[in-house]
Motif scaffolding. Sequence first.
Motif, mmCIF file in Angstrom:
data_model
loop_
_atom_site.group_PDB
_atom_site.id
_atom_site.type_symbol
_atom_site.label_atom_id
_atom_site.label_comp_id
_atom_site.label_asym_id
_atom_site.label_seq_id
_atom_site.Cartn_x
_atom_site.Cartn_y
_atom_site.Cartn_z
ATOM 1 N N GLU A 1 39.921 22.960 33.459
ATOM 2 C CA GLU A 1 39.398 21.741 34.079
ATOM 3 C C GLU A 1 40.523 20.762 34.383
ATOM 4 N N LEU A 2 40.937 19.952 33.435
ATOM 5 C CA LEU A 2 41.971 18.948 33.677
ATOM 6 C C LEU A 2 43.338 19.583 33.439
ATOM 7 N N THR A 3 43.946 20.098 34.507
ATOM 8 C CA THR A 3 45.211 20.825 34.404
ATOM 9 C C THR A 3 46.315 20.084 35.152
ATOM 10 N N LEU A 4 47.569 20.399 34.820
ATOM 11 C CA LEU A 4 48.705 19.776 35.484
ATOM 12 C C LEU A 4 48.732 20.137 36.967
ATOM 13 N N ARG A 5 48.453 21.417 37.276
ATOM 14 C CA ARG A 5 48.488 21.807 38.692
ATOM 15 C C ARG A 5 47.387 21.107 39.475
ATOM 16 N N GLY A 6 46.215 20.976 38.850
ATOM 17 C CA GLY A 6 45.120 20.274 39.523
ATOM 18 C C GLY A 6 45.462 18.810 39.772
ATOM 19 N N ILE A 7 46.101 18.180 38.770
ATOM 20 C CA ILE A 7 46.502 16.782 38.936
ATOM 21 C C ILE A 7 47.510 16.646 40.070
ATOM 22 N N LEU A 8 48.499 17.545 40.105
ATOM 23 C CA LEU A 8 49.533 17.475 41.145
ATOM 24 C C LEU A 8 48.935 17.681 42.536
ATOM 25 N N ILE A 9 48.049 18.669 42.671
ATOM 26 C CA ILE A 9 47.403 18.906 43.968
ATOM 27 C C ILE A 9 46.561 17.694 44.358
ATOM 28 N N GLY A 10 45.824 17.151 43.398
ATOM 29 C CA GLY A 10 45.001 15.983 43.684
ATOM 30 C C GLY A 10 45.827 14.785 44.104
ATOM 31 N N GLN B 1 35.190 23.494 37.951
ATOM 32 C CA GLN B 1 35.477 22.219 37.303
ATOM 33 C C GLN B 1 36.889 21.726 37.655
ATOM 34 N N GLU B 2 37.848 22.657 37.769
ATOM 35 C CA GLU B 2 39.200 22.255 38.159
ATOM 36 C C GLU B 2 39.218 21.751 39.602
ATOM 37 N N ASN B 3 38.509 22.441 40.486
ATOM 38 C CA ASN B 3 38.397 21.962 41.864
ATOM 39 C C ASN B 3 37.736 20.586 41.911
ATOM 40 N N ASN B 4 36.783 20.367 41.032
ATOM 41 C CA ASN B 4 36.115 19.069 40.981
ATOM 42 C C ASN B 4 37.083 17.971 40.561
ATOM 43 N N ILE B 5 37.986 18.274 39.631
ATOM 44 C CA ILE B 5 38.990 17.290 39.222
ATOM 45 C C ILE B 5 39.878 16.920 40.402
ATOM 46 N N VAL B 6 40.269 17.912 41.203
ATOM 47 C CA VAL B 6 41.131 17.648 42.366
ATOM 48 C C VAL B 6 40.433 16.707 43.348
ATOM 49 N N GLN B 7 39.170 17.006 43.667
ATOM 50 C CA GLN B 7 38.471 16.140 44.628
ATOM 51 C C GLN B 7 38.200 14.766 44.028
ATOM 52 N N THR B 8 38.048 14.695 42.707
ATOM 53 C CA THR B 8 37.842 13.400 42.053
ATOM 54 C C THR B 8 39.073 12.515 42.210
ATOM 55 N N ILE B 9 40.257 13.099 41.977
ATOM 56 C CA ILE B 9 41.499 12.341 42.152
ATOM 57 C C ILE B 9 41.652 11.910 43.610
#
Length: 667
Positions: free
Chosen positions: A14-23, A68-76
């Motif tokens: 879910e809340l991952t470094l790669r997801g944060i960076l992409i977001g 859930q990880e994709n959701n974190i990206v769109q949330t950011i």
Amino acid sequence: MIDRPADSAQKRTELTLRGILIGVVITVVFTAANVFFGLKAGLTFATSIPAAVLSMALLRGFRDSSIQENNIVQTIASAAGTLSSIIFVLPGMIMIGWWSGFPFWISFAVCALGGVLGVMYSIPLRRALVTGSDLPYPEGVACAEVLKVGSGDERTNATGESRAGLFAVVGGAVVSAVFAVVVATQVFASDVVGYFRLGRRGAVSGFDLSLSFALFAIGHLVGLSVGIAMLIGALIGWGWGVPHYSLLAGDLATAAADLAQATWSHKVRFVGAGAIGVSAIWTLAKLVKPVIGGLSGAMAAARVRKAGRADSLPRTERDLPIGIVGLITLLCFLPIAWLLGYFARTSGLGEHTMLLAIGGVAFVVLMGFFVSTVCGYMAGLIGSSNSPLSGVGILVVIAAALLLVLFVKPHVDAQAGKALVAFALFITSVVFTVAAIANNNLQDLKTGQLVDATPWKQQVALVIGVVAGAAVIPPVLDLVNKAYGFAGMPGAGPSALPAPQAGLISALGRGVIQGDIDWSLIEVGALIGVAVIVLDALLARTTKQLRLPPLAVGLGIYLPTSSTLMVVVGAVVGWYFERRAGRSPRPEATRQLGVLLASGLIVGESIIGVVIAAVVAFSGRAAPLALVGPGFADTAIFLGAAVFAGLVFALYRWIWRMAIRGQAGRT
């Protein structure tokens, strides 16, 4: 029931470094695009769905990626469409001549602190307005559906659909960006324009059809009703307003184009401001009853349910601990108090620093929580994009200005009046950022609820998105200010960006404090707004197919035709495409590809617009990329219009075929 499968049996990414960076990367790109385009058209576009599609395409190569990880990206990334709304207020500091540019750290602090407060204020509302509410949350539900399709278990179909969506976004972005670059070379004209006299007594009018893919795409996204409403507004402004007021001036010496622009800028624009103000307040007023009723019902239901211990709650019900929420909120108030005090000291209001700092913080606390609640409910009821944020800005600036008139103005000299206007706009910027973020957060949390996300992780992602967006907004604002300026500011040129809401809000703040606005024009616009409200109510009773949104009519009057006519064209074409899509084998997927194409068109042109603005600003020339001279103008108009129309046809045909091929792949 214990939530064991969600908490322990299934390991979720879910809340991952790669997801944060992409977001963060998507946030930076979409924020820059939204800032530029919002200043140009007075509208911003929702970024959640395009961000979700890009996220799914980029994370598809990782085996452990999840919905859930994709959701974190769109949330950011959703912070891009949200925090960018600060352009509805902050450019007013330039328009009143208080700032000459946007100081980075002060502008960043306004956006970041207000945005974080918006996140914190919305956390206690999640259970009342999301979990324990039957509000529809149209955009949050739509984004959840996109995530489910693109991250579903049917990997082949999901891969195909997310790939098609990525192609639509990227393809649209490339086409609009390349077209914008060619326009900058002046080989293609930027618009089809004409001004003319009506009779011999001095009346003038005209039109300006901008060849802008971004404006065209906005028309597709806002729909036929809004497009027609903006057309009616343009007809009121340029079919009645400009001819009427230019006729009263009786100026036969000035060129038709110059007289028309001056009449619109000094007269008709304020008529539009009156219509916008009445329409925005009316929209808010209509929501007062459902907001109060909905909140009362949700709070009553929450009291009936007995809250369990935090550590026994299911994963999908765990928010950031209320202690941390309270601490972050208090930590935000300290720098806000310092900012308000610093602004007072440096603006010549030093004797009133304590009053302005303490009173300002109290205003932010109370008004911020009020607008967070109202905006959160409005977003759930009618969607974030349709929520009348400009109405919130109008109410906040009027309240701030009235308080300053009551408690501060009697104790300062006349020269400090301008400083009071600037202070009113400054504190309105903070509260408006709180409102804008709250307007979006609950929509994202609804998406998270539907895709089995963890609320506290999504709330962390929202804070990250706010900070990333806040870092991008000041330099982009400064860049476009240096390259183009804003309509209404001292020395504004013909290429100045309209920034309609900022112009209206700054004019109202100045009008309340200094009394230097022609209220008769505002009153005429208000009467037009009332008439449109009545007409829209009659349409609501007689037909469900067509409405006349009063706010869109006001924007049609207020904005130049260069910002409205192409929106109308896009609305008509988008309506026709969606009608055809309704008869296709895959109506929803086809419509979704149209939305993603439109999003790509906006992003591509807007990003290139920021790049070209940088070239203009640093070169010191108005057209540094020009390859041809003025003698090529007639040919450029023909080439630009012909290529534009051809590309529109080709793009819609392309996504139609992609949708049909997707159906063939399923069968």
